[in-house]
Design a protein around this motif. Structure first.
Motif, PDB file in Angstrom:
ATOM      1  N   ILE A   1       1.121   1.911  -9.894  1.00  0.00           N
ATOM      2  CA  ILE A   1       1.931   0.792  -9.415  1.00  0.00           C
ATOM      3  C   ILE A   1       3.074   1.327  -8.562  1.00  0.00           C
ATOM      4  O   ILE A   1       3.457   2.500  -8.681  1.00  0.00           O
ATOM      5  N   ALA A   2       3.620   0.473  -7.694  1.00  0.00           N
ATOM      6  CA  ALA A   2       4.766   0.855  -6.877  1.00  0.00           C
ATOM      7  C   ALA A   2       5.728  -0.322  -6.797  1.00  0.00           C
ATOM      8  O   ALA A   2       5.305  -1.478  -6.674  1.00  0.00           O
TER       9      ALA A   2
ATOM     10  N   THR B   1       0.856  -1.188   0.000  1.00  0.00           N
ATOM     11  CA  THR B   1       0.000   0.000   0.000  1.00  0.00           C
ATOM     12  C   THR B   1       0.890   1.234   0.000  1.00  0.00           C
ATOM     13  O   THR B   1       2.090   1.167   0.316  1.00  0.00           O
ATOM     14  N   HIS B   2       0.300   2.349  -0.334  1.00  0.00           N
ATOM     15  CA  HIS B   2       1.063   3.596  -0.353  1.00  0.00           C
ATOM     16  C   HIS B   2       1.607   3.927   1.028  1.00  0.00           C
ATOM     17  O   HIS B   2       2.715   4.467   1.177  1.00  0.00           O
ATOM     18  N   ALA B   3       0.872   3.577   2.074  1.00  0.00           N
ATOM     19  CA  ALA B   3       1.297   3.889   3.434  1.00  0.00           C
ATOM     20  C   ALA B   3       2.563   3.138   3.823  1.00  0.00           C
ATOM     21  O   ALA B   3       3.290   3.566   4.731  1.00  0.00           O
TER      22      ALA B   3
ATOM     23  N   LEU C   1      -1.312  -0.259  -6.781  1.00  0.00           N
ATOM     24  CA  LEU C   1      -1.892   0.386  -5.600  1.00  0.00           C
ATOM     25  C   LEU C   1      -3.349   0.733  -5.826  1.00  0.00           C
ATOM     26  O   LEU C   1      -4.164   0.675  -4.898  1.00  0.00           O
ATOM     27  N   SER C   2      -3.688   1.126  -7.045  1.00  0.00           N
ATOM     28  CA  SER C   2      -5.067   1.511  -7.344  1.00  0.00           C
ATOM     29  C   SER C   2      -5.284   1.469  -8.844  1.00  0.00           C
ATOM     30  O   SER C   2      -4.337   1.514  -9.641  1.00  0.00           O
TER      31      SER C   2
ATOM     32  N   PRO D   1     -12.254  -1.728  -8.913  1.00  0.00           N
ATOM     33  CA  PRO D   1     -11.669  -2.806  -8.104  1.00  0.00           C
ATOM     34  C   PRO D   1     -10.445  -3.384  -8.787  1.00  0.00           C
ATOM     35  O   PRO D   1     -10.318  -3.356 -10.018  1.00  0.00           O
ATOM     36  N   ILE D   2      -9.539  -3.908  -7.994  1.00  0.00           N
ATOM     37  CA  ILE D   2      -8.355  -4.585  -8.510  1.00  0.00           C
ATOM     38  C   ILE D   2      -8.621  -6.083  -8.489  1.00  0.00           C
ATOM     39  O   ILE D   2      -8.946  -6.650  -7.447  1.00  0.00           O
TER      40      ILE D   2
END
Length: 613
Positions: free
Chosen positions: A551-552, A395-397, A499-500, A529-530
């Motif tokens: 993406i990350a 996640t981004h967090a 991520l989204s 939705p993913i």
């Protein structure tokens, strides 16, 4: 069952599916070294065909499967032993949407014309180990291709989790032709985490390397066996014949019980959406198949394959477990339901799986057949509830505070060619006036209603290098598809997670003028939705039209100059490929006036763009 191709027919499920040779690294050898030659060979793609001329790795199509342990560094001398001319007919069909002759065979090349110069191409080859963490000098840079007699010396540290990688040719401008000629193979990495699962192994672990091909015919309409790379003005290659492990519509005999399948879509362009049908009642089987891994490793827990099927765009991989225990004495058929060009749409309501869709360039949906024998069953196996204890959902967090942001557009140029638009934020003072369209200026409204103006920094391979990345640094890439079809985007060196995914209206983008009118941005319409099958570690990401995929990933373990590109190979050859450089951070911090491009697309403060951003 037979299929008509011109005036010739091929019997479906007539041939057993071959298994590629294996290359195993000796665990006692501190540095195993392999020599893998590219060779011309003739192989029958179907028992009713004459032999087909191919370019191969070590004479096999596909090439041998590597088996290597994590942390076991190996060296490979990819040696060019090819002396024969390019083995396929490369033909161009003037753009004719819906013309079935693009995929269905017809006498000769029909209305298509041979592409000048292809018949005289040299065997100019370079091999890329797709998904490998390795230095830029080992990665198979596309302009470092070799002629006959030369060797590409590559070293692979294999400091990666268990996963399914693959290798293929990556020569500049002609990757699509060289891969089409047969230059593909699989590479399996194993580790202790995978060992503890006691997954089906030996004869119960089977590679399934899928691709599509077309075949030329003589003046009488008889199939000659020669490969036919037949494209149109705007659409890449799509063929009517599906091959698994180098054989057209094969069958595989299996015993009751669990099998592990390492599935790779090695097609130039075709996306597959695979379903398993019971030939007894023609119904899709549910509850027999599970996905346990994606491109770059195991999932945290098994995912059941649903009636919607398993989607694999070019270069994507899936690690599957299938239980044939309930099907003794029966036949199961793998079919494809993905039309072309693929846009990510679900299976249409009322569509009967296995039905041909010629107008959608799916003239033959059949892929292969499983024949389930009676006794003896395979060794017992219990599906684990947990797979990879090291897997986590990114996640981004969880990203470090110093991660970098990039913005990328997939867009058509005014001349109709496709490009990768590296976009950088510009101040409002540089935004176009209301209603004005400026070439290379795109405005985008995010989920919070904020409109940002971007300027195109590059779009084609030979444009300047913009993106320098800190080695071991984390990055967030936002990829906005402004074109009309799905693109599978592959980043070398790194693995990542989405991520989204967000929906956007892209009609405001004018490809003929190269931008959006001032005050008329590409606008966010809502989060999407993913798909659970995309939540594993990936190195190829499907980006459907009208979507922004965030993406990350971490660019760890190596440095050098690398590529990212669309893995529709005809798109890659036509310009959908760009470069980036990975450098040690301390080197980047030395200010000698040559660096400083890493922040050109700085989107700091834009974490609100898209759900989950």
């Amino acid at each position: 069952m037979t299929v008509t191709a011109g005036t010739s027919t091929l019997t479906k499920f007539a041939d057993p599916m071959p298994l590629p040779a294996r290359l195993r690294a000796d665990p006692a050898d501190p540095l195993p070294t392999f020599t893998v030659r590219t060779l011309a060979a003739e192989r029958q793609l179907h028992s009713e065909l004459p032999p087909t001329a191919l370019w191969t790795y070590e004479g096999g199509f596909p090439g041998p499967v590597f088996e290597v342990r994590r942390g076991q560094r190996i060296r490979v001398a990819w040696t060019n032993g090819v002396t024969t001319p390019y083995p396929a007919v490369d033909a161009y069909l003037p753009d004719a949407p819906g013309n079935p002759s693009l995929t269905m065979n017809d006498p000769g090349v029909g209305a298509a014309q041979p592409v000048p110069g292809v018949v005289g191409l040299p065997a100019w080859l370079v091999t890329h180990l797709h998904g490998a963490v390795t230095g830029g000098g080992n990665d198979g840079w596309m302009e470092n291709a070799l002629f006959h007699g030369d060797a590409q010396l590559s070293e692979y540290p294999n400091d990666q989790p268990a996963m399914t990688l693959w290798y293929h040719d990556h020569a500049m401008n002609i990757t699509s032709l060289n891969v089409f000629s047969g230059l593909v193979g699989m590479y399996l990495l194993r580790d202790e985490e995978e060992d503890r699962l006691h997954l089906p192994s030996g004869g119960q672990e089977v590679p399934l390397i899928l691709c599509d091909r077309n075949l030329a015919t003589d003046e009488f309409g008889r199939l000659t066996g020669q490969l036919l790379h037949k494209t149109s003005g705007t659409l890449p290659f799509l063929g009517p014949y599906t091959l698994v492990n180098g054989r057209i519509w094969p069958y595989l005999e299996v015993r009751p019980g669990w099998y592990r399948f390492r599935v790779l879509n090695a097609s130039n362009s075709r996306t597959y959406r695979l379903h398993l049908l019971d030939d007894q009642d023609q119904q899709v089987t549910v509850g027999a198949a599970w996905q346990i891994g994606t491109d770059s490793g195991l999932l945290g827990a098994p995912l059941p394959l649903t009636a919607e099927g398993l989607t694999l765009a070019p270069a994507e991989r899936a690690d599957l477990l299938v239980d044939f225990g309930a099907f003794a004495g029966r036949a199961l058929r793998v079919v494809n339901s993905a039309p072309a060009p693929f846009r990510g749409d679900p299976v249409p309501a009322g569509y009967v799986l296995g039905t041909p869709l010629p107008a959608s360039r799916l003239p033959e949906p059949d892929v292969m057949q499983f024949r389930v024998l009676g006794e003896p069953p395979v060794p017992e196996f219990t599906l684990p509830t947990e797979l990879s204890a090291s897997y986590y959902r990114l996640t981004h967090a969880l990203l470090p505070a110093d991660h970098e942001h990039r913005m990328l557009g997939l867009a058509a140029d005014p001349d109709g060619t496709l490009g990768l638009w590296e976009l950088g934020v510009v101040p409002d003072s540089e935004a176009p006036a209301k209603g004005q369209v400026l070439d290379g200026i795109v405005q985008v409204t995010d989920a919070d209603g904020k409109t940002t103006t971007y300027k195109r920094l590059a779009r084609h391979f030979d444009d300047q290098l913009n993106w320098r990345i800190r080695q071991d640094g984390w990055e967030v890439w936002r990829i906005l598809n402004l074109s009309g079809i799905l693109h599978p985007i592959h980043l070398h060196l790194t693995r990542f997670q989405p991520l989204s995914i967000d929906a956007y209206t892209t009609t405001a983008f004018d490809p003929a003028l190269g931008g959006t009118a001032g005050g008329e941005p590409v606008a966010h319409t809502g989060p999407l939705p993913i798909d659970p099958s995309l939540t594993g570690w990936k190195d190829v990401m499907r980006v459907p039209p009208g979507q922004l995929v965030t993406i990350a990933g971490q660019f760890r373990g190596a440095s050098g100059r690398y590529m990212y590109h669309c893995h529709i190979l005809e798109h890659e050859d036509a310009g959908m490929m760009r470069e980036f450089a990975v450098m040690p951070g301390v080197v980047m911090d030395v200010d000698n006036g040559m660096g400083g491009m890493s922040g050109m697309d700085d989107t700091s403060g834009m974490d609100g763009m898209g759900a989950g951003g």
